[in-house]
Design an enzyme around this catalytic site. Structure first.
Site, short mmCIF file in Angstrom:
data_model
loop_
_atom_site.label_atom_id
_atom_site.label_comp_id
_atom_site.label_asym_id
_atom_site.label_seq_id
_atom_site.Cartn_x
_atom_site.Cartn_y
_atom_site.Cartn_z
N GLU A 169 0.78 -1.07 -0.45
CA GLU A 169 -0.07 0.23 -0.04
C GLU A 169 0.98 0.99 -0.53
O GLU A 169 1.21 2.09 0.91
CB GLU A 169 -0.72 0.26 1.26
CG GLU A 169 -1.57 -1.41 1.02
CD GLU A 169 -2.99 -1.21 2.51
OE1 GLU A 169 -2.38 -0.04 3.77
OE2 GLU A 169 -3.94 -2.14 2.55
N GLU A 353 -5.62 -8.30 0.92
CA GLU A 353 -6.08 -8.08 1.78
C GLU A 353 -7.32 -8.17 2.16
O GLU A 353 -7.87 -7.06 1.14
CB GLU A 353 -5.55 -6.81 2.37
CG GLU A 353 -4.16 -6.78 3.37
CD GLU A 353 -3.62 -5.44 3.97
OE1 GLU A 353 -4.51 -4.72 4.21
OE2 GLU A 353 -2.02 -5.57 3.54
O1 IFM Z 1 -4.24 -3.29 9.54
C1 IFM Z 1 -4.06 -2.18 7.68
C2 IFM Z 1 -3.04 -2.84 7.48
O2 IFM Z 1 -1.78 -2.43 7.77
C3 IFM Z 1 -2.63 -2.65 5.66
N1 IFM Z 1 -3.86 -2.76 5.12
C4 IFM Z 1 -4.93 -2.34 5.76
C5 IFM Z 1 -5.55 -2.51 7.03
C6 IFM Z 1 -6.57 -2.09 7.87
O3 IFM Z 1 -6.62 -0.74 8.01
#
Ligand code: IFM
Length: 444
Positions: A169, A353
């Site tokens: 990200e 994710e």
């Molecule tokens: O916890 C975060 C993660 O580190 C990166 N993506 C989003 C998740 C939730 O906010």
């Protein structure tokens, strides 16, 4: 209400990878055995972290990693996605912290012994503070420092790693960290965001070259977060604002990687906001990747506020929301995947994710997180729908294995499928973890 998770037929093939994910700063603790990171420094600043907490202990994973890997094994997942802490590997004087490297080698060894594929993220936001002191991601040299760190790690890990992600990200690192300042290092200037992202993307490209040379068998790529945007009304103004939001928050990060160019809008932003793009940078950034990691949580609705930037509206009051206040909107995931498929020639996609924070409580040894089970079911179904419509998706990772440090929001937002009691560090499988395990066991 059902506490089962059912896998659609798209997921029954044994080439589809299911996993759980974490990141170093959010779970490791043991800060004394590594260099300071930008998040350690950020946490010390009053008011930056909602509950005033820090990563000093987190989930104490450095001391409990064996137990955590046993939990992962018990879930019958195919893969574990975790990140390497750069400040645990390279000291401020440039030397190697062998103890830090050995920690990850031990994890990789145990994963291999258990037959669990290691998905290693090389950067999940914890920049060494000594590099931030030199300008961090606003300094082009940081991309080359990353390349050197990656070389050390990749050579040492050999063939223990199944898949690498260069960055997680980069939007969050660049925009939240340098443009709006709600993440470390907390710099907040409109002109910083696009400069920081250029150096992050350059770091990605340089790391890809290292990976090709030293880990040619690993599947290597990058993980981006996306928000699908929808206009708040039928007006042409809101439609335009929605397109603009998409360019700034999504396209800016993926287009240089897949097409070797920034969105055309780069010519319209003030000169002082533009990065310095050296000849050859975009070629480095756009070399082929084996997969694109997609992180998805929610959508956003957009309202025009011309001539100012588009306004992103809060979740509609009537919608179902998570503990983050994020709207539960699985259709957004299908829409996003189909839009990516329309816009680009995509490599295989991995959902790296997906998950939610909920107000979980341990009652009589049980955490009945029904909302999470529903959320996972509806989002896996959304992925299956995109696959049915032709998108090549090869994996799905739940965020997260453990409740952990949710950055500026501290420990109150619980994203884990495993509950962590932060007083005792006792782990308890939530009902979602049990449902996930049972679903995975039901595969042929
Ligand atoms: O916890 C975060 C993660 O580190 C990166 N993506 C989003 C998740 C939730 O906010």
């Amino acid at each position: 209400m059902s506490n089962r998770l059912i896998l659609k037929k798209q997921f029954q093939s044994n080439t589809f990878t299911f996993g759980v994910a974490t990141s170093s700063f959010q779970i490791e603790g043991a800060v004394e055995s590594r260099e300071e990171s930008i998040w350690d420094r950020f946490c010390q600043q009053p008011g930056k972290i909602l509950d005033g907490s820090n990563g000093n202990e987190a989930c104490d994973h450095v001391n409990r990693w064996q137990e955590d890997l046993d939990i992962i094994d018990s879930l019958h997942v195919d893969a574990y996605r975790f990140s390497i802490s750069w400040p645990r590997i390279i000291r401020a004087d440039g030397s190697l912290n062998q103890q830090g490297l050995d920690f990850y080698l031990a994890i990789l060894g145990k994963l291999k012994a258990k037959g669990i594929k290691a998905y290693v993220t090389l950067y999940h936001w914890d920049l060494p503070q000594y590099l931030e002191d030199e300008g961090g991601w606003l300094n082009r040299d940081t991309a080359y420092a990353f390349k050197q760190y990656v070389e050390v790690v990749v050579k040492a890990f050999g063939d223990l790693v199944y898949s690498y992600a260069t960055l997680n990200e980069p939007f969050c690192s660049a925009y939240l960290g340098y443009e709006v300042g709600i993440h470390a290092p907390g710099k907040a200037k409109k002109e910083y965001g696009k400069k920081a992202i250029h150096h992050l993307l350059l770091a990605h490209g340089l790391a890809m070259k290292v990976l090709r040379q030293h880990a040619p068998k690993a599947e290597s790529g990058i993980v981006l977060n996306f928000t699908p945007f929808y206009p708040a009304s039928n007006s042409e103004e809101d439609a335009h604002a929605t397109r603009l939001a998409h360019v700034h928050f999504n396209d800016w990060y993926i287009r240089p990687i897949l097409e070797g160019e920034y969105p055309a809008l780069i010519d319209d932003i003030p000169e002082s906001h533009r990065p310095i793009i050296a000849p050859g940078d975009l070629d480095i950034i756009s070399q082929p990747i084996d997969y694109l990691g997609v992180n998805y949580y929610t959508r956003a609705r957009v309202k025009s506020d011309a001539p100012r930037d588009p306004i992103l509206l809060p979740a509609p009051e009537t919608s179902e929301q998570t503990a983050m206040g994020w709207e539960v909107y699985p259709q957004g995931l299908t829409d996003l995947l189909l839009q990516l498929e329309r816009d680009f020639r995509l490599p295989p996609i991995i959902i790296t994710e997906n998950g939610l924070a909920s107000d979980d409580h341990l009652v009589d040894g049980e955490v009945n997180d029904l909302q999470r089970i529903r959320y996972l079911q509806s989002h896996m179904d959304a992925v299956a729908e995109a696959m049915a419509q032709g998108v090549n998706i090869t994996g799905y990772f739940v965020w997260s294995l453990l409740d952990n440090f949710e950055w500026a929001l501290g420990y109150e937002k619980r994203f884990g499928i495993v509950y962590v009691d932060y007083t005792t560090q006792k782990r308890t499988l939530k009902n979602s973890a049990i449902a996930f395990r049972n679903a995975l066991l039901s595969r042929q």
